[in-house]
Write a protein that holds these residues in place. Structure first.
Motif, PDB file in Angstrom:
ATOM      1  N   VAL A   1     113.216 -25.843  86.241  1.00 21.98           N
ATOM      2  CA  VAL A   1     114.015 -26.143  86.120  1.00 21.98           C
ATOM      3  C   VAL A   1     115.047 -27.143  85.530  1.00 21.98           C
ATOM      4  O   VAL A   1     115.693 -26.965  84.954  1.00 21.98           O
ATOM      5  N   ALA A   2     114.728 -27.864  86.529  1.00 21.06           N
ATOM      6  CA  ALA A   2     115.597 -29.459  85.938  1.00 21.06           C
ATOM      7  C   ALA A   2     115.159 -29.265  84.504  1.00 21.06           C
ATOM      8  O   ALA A   2     115.948 -29.785  83.977  1.00 21.06           O
ATOM      9  N   SER A   3     113.973 -29.502  84.542  1.00 17.87           N
ATOM     10  CA  SER A   3     113.005 -30.296  83.013  1.00 17.87           C
ATOM     11  C   SER A   3     114.185 -29.396  82.011  1.00 17.87           C
ATOM     12  O   SER A   3     114.125 -30.528  81.218  1.00 17.87           O
TER      13      SER A   3
ATOM     14  N   ASN B   1     105.418 -33.476  83.366  1.00 17.89           N
ATOM     15  CA  ASN B   1     103.911 -33.078  83.772  1.00 17.89           C
ATOM     16  C   ASN B   1     104.303 -31.558  84.094  1.00 17.89           C
ATOM     17  O   ASN B   1     103.040 -30.554  83.700  1.00 17.89           O
ATOM     18  N   ALA B   2     105.194 -30.845  84.598  1.00 21.31           N
ATOM     19  CA  ALA B   2     105.672 -29.539  84.389  1.00 21.31           C
ATOM     20  C   ALA B   2     105.615 -29.181  83.543  1.00 21.31           C
ATOM     21  O   ALA B   2     105.504 -28.208  82.776  1.00 21.31           O
TER      22      ALA B   2
ATOM     23  N   GLY C   1     111.236 -38.308  81.763  1.00 20.56           N
ATOM     24  CA  GLY C   1     111.049 -39.427  81.644  1.00 20.56           C
ATOM     25  C   GLY C   1     109.342 -39.743  82.439  1.00 20.56           C
ATOM     26  O   GLY C   1     109.242 -40.797  82.801  1.00 20.56           O
ATOM     27  N   GLY C   2     109.024 -39.639  81.376  1.00 16.86           N
ATOM     28  CA  GLY C   2     107.447 -40.327  81.076  1.00 16.86           C
ATOM     29  C   GLY C   2     106.707 -39.012  81.709  1.00 16.86           C
ATOM     30  O   GLY C   2     106.179 -38.227  81.688  1.00 16.86           O
TER      31      GLY C   2
ATOM     32  N   GLY D   1     122.372 -41.807  81.874  1.00 16.20           N
ATOM     33  CA  GLY D   1     122.110 -40.290  82.364  1.00 16.20           C
ATOM     34  C   GLY D   1     122.146 -39.293  80.987  1.00 16.20           C
ATOM     35  O   GLY D   1     123.381 -40.015  79.845  1.00 16.20           O
ATOM     36  N   PRO D   2     121.052 -38.335  81.227  1.00 17.10           N
ATOM     37  CA  PRO D   2     121.785 -36.984  80.198  1.00 17.10           C
ATOM     38  C   PRO D   2     123.375 -36.666  80.070  1.00 17.10           C
ATOM     39  O   PRO D   2     123.164 -36.071  78.791  1.00 17.10           O
ATOM     40  N   LEU D   3     123.882 -36.981  80.703  1.00 13.37           N
ATOM     41  CA  LEU D   3     125.475 -36.536  80.670  1.00 13.37           C
ATOM     42  C   LEU D   3     126.577 -37.613  79.784  1.00 13.37           C
ATOM     43  O   LEU D   3     127.695 -37.815  79.863  1.00 13.37           O
ATOM     44  N   ASP D   4     125.392 -39.205  79.350  1.00 10.47           N
ATOM     45  CA  ASP D   4     126.265 -39.715  78.715  1.00 10.47           C
ATOM     46  C   ASP D   4     125.483 -39.852  77.658  1.00 10.47           C
ATOM     47  O   ASP D   4     125.842 -41.057  76.559  1.00 10.47           O
ATOM     48  N   ARG D   5     125.553 -39.196  77.181  1.00  7.18           N
ATOM     49  CA  ARG D   5     124.714 -39.038  75.540  1.00  7.18           C
ATOM     50  C   ARG D   5     126.406 -39.630  74.594  1.00  7.18           C
ATOM     51  O   ARG D   5     126.601 -39.163  74.544  1.00  7.18           O
ATOM     52  N   SER D   6     125.670 -40.241  73.796  1.00  9.87           N
ATOM     53  CA  SER D   6     127.193 -40.492  72.697  1.00  9.87           C
ATOM     54  C   SER D   6     127.129 -39.224  71.141  1.00  9.87           C
ATOM     55  O   SER D   6     125.956 -39.185  71.097  1.00  9.87           O
TER      56      SER D   6
END
Length: 132
Positions: free
Chosen positions: A76-78, A39-40, A31-32, A127-132
Motif C-alpha cells: 500500500v505504501a509502495s 520487491n512487493a 528505492g531500487g 522525499g516524495p513530497l519535495d517534487r519540483s
C-alpha cells in the motif's frame, strides 16, 4: 504484464526501450530493486502473485518469511509512492485542477506530512513530497 498480440513494427524497439526505462524509473522511485517496496510491487503487480504468496517467498536472514499484514502495508505504501511518481498525488492533482493565483487547499494528510517536508528541506534531503 502479459504480452499483447500483434505483429512486429518498425518502432517496436523504441517502445520496448521506453517501457524498460519507465519500469526502471519506477523501481528507482521505490528505492531500487533490492528494496522491500520494489520487491512487493514486482511480485504482486509484475508477476501477479497474491500478497500472501509474496510474503511467503520473501525470506529474511534468519529464514523467516514476511508477515502477510506487513507485506500488505509495504504494498500500500509502495502504491502511494508510485502515485506520487506518476503525478497522481493529491497535491499534484490540486495543482493541475486549480486555477492560477488560487490558494491551494491541503488535506489533513498534507498538513501531517508538512513537518516531515520541512525537516527534509532543512537537512537537504528530498522525499516524495519535495517534487519540483
Amino acid at each position: 504484464m502479459s504480452r499483447g498480440g500483434g505483429g512486429v513494427t518498425r518502432d517496436q524497439p523504441a517502445k520496448v526501450y521506453r517501457a524498460r526505462d519507465d519500469v526502471g524509473r519506477a523501481i528507482r522511485a521505490l528505492g531500487g530493486m533490492g528494496s522491500p517496496a520494489a520487491n512487493a510491487v514486482w511480485d504482486v503487480l509484475g508477476l501477479g502473485l497474491t500478497v500472501k504468496e509474496h510474503a511467503e517467498r520473501t525470506i529474511f536472514g534468519a529464514g523467516r518469511s514476511l508477515n502477510p499484514t506487513a507485506a500488505k502495508g509495504i504494498l500500500v505504501a509502495s502504491l502511494g509512492v508510485l502515485a506520487w511518481h506518476y503525478g497522481y498525488d493529491p497535491e499534484s492533482r490540486q495543482q493541475r485542477m486549480g486555477r492560477a493565483g488560487e490558494r491551494a487547499e491541503f488535506s489533513s494528510t498534507d498538513a501531517d506530512n508538512w513537518g516531515a517536508v520541512e525537516a527534509r528541506a532543512a537537512s537537504g534531503r528530498q522525499g516524495p513530497l519535495d517534487r519540483s
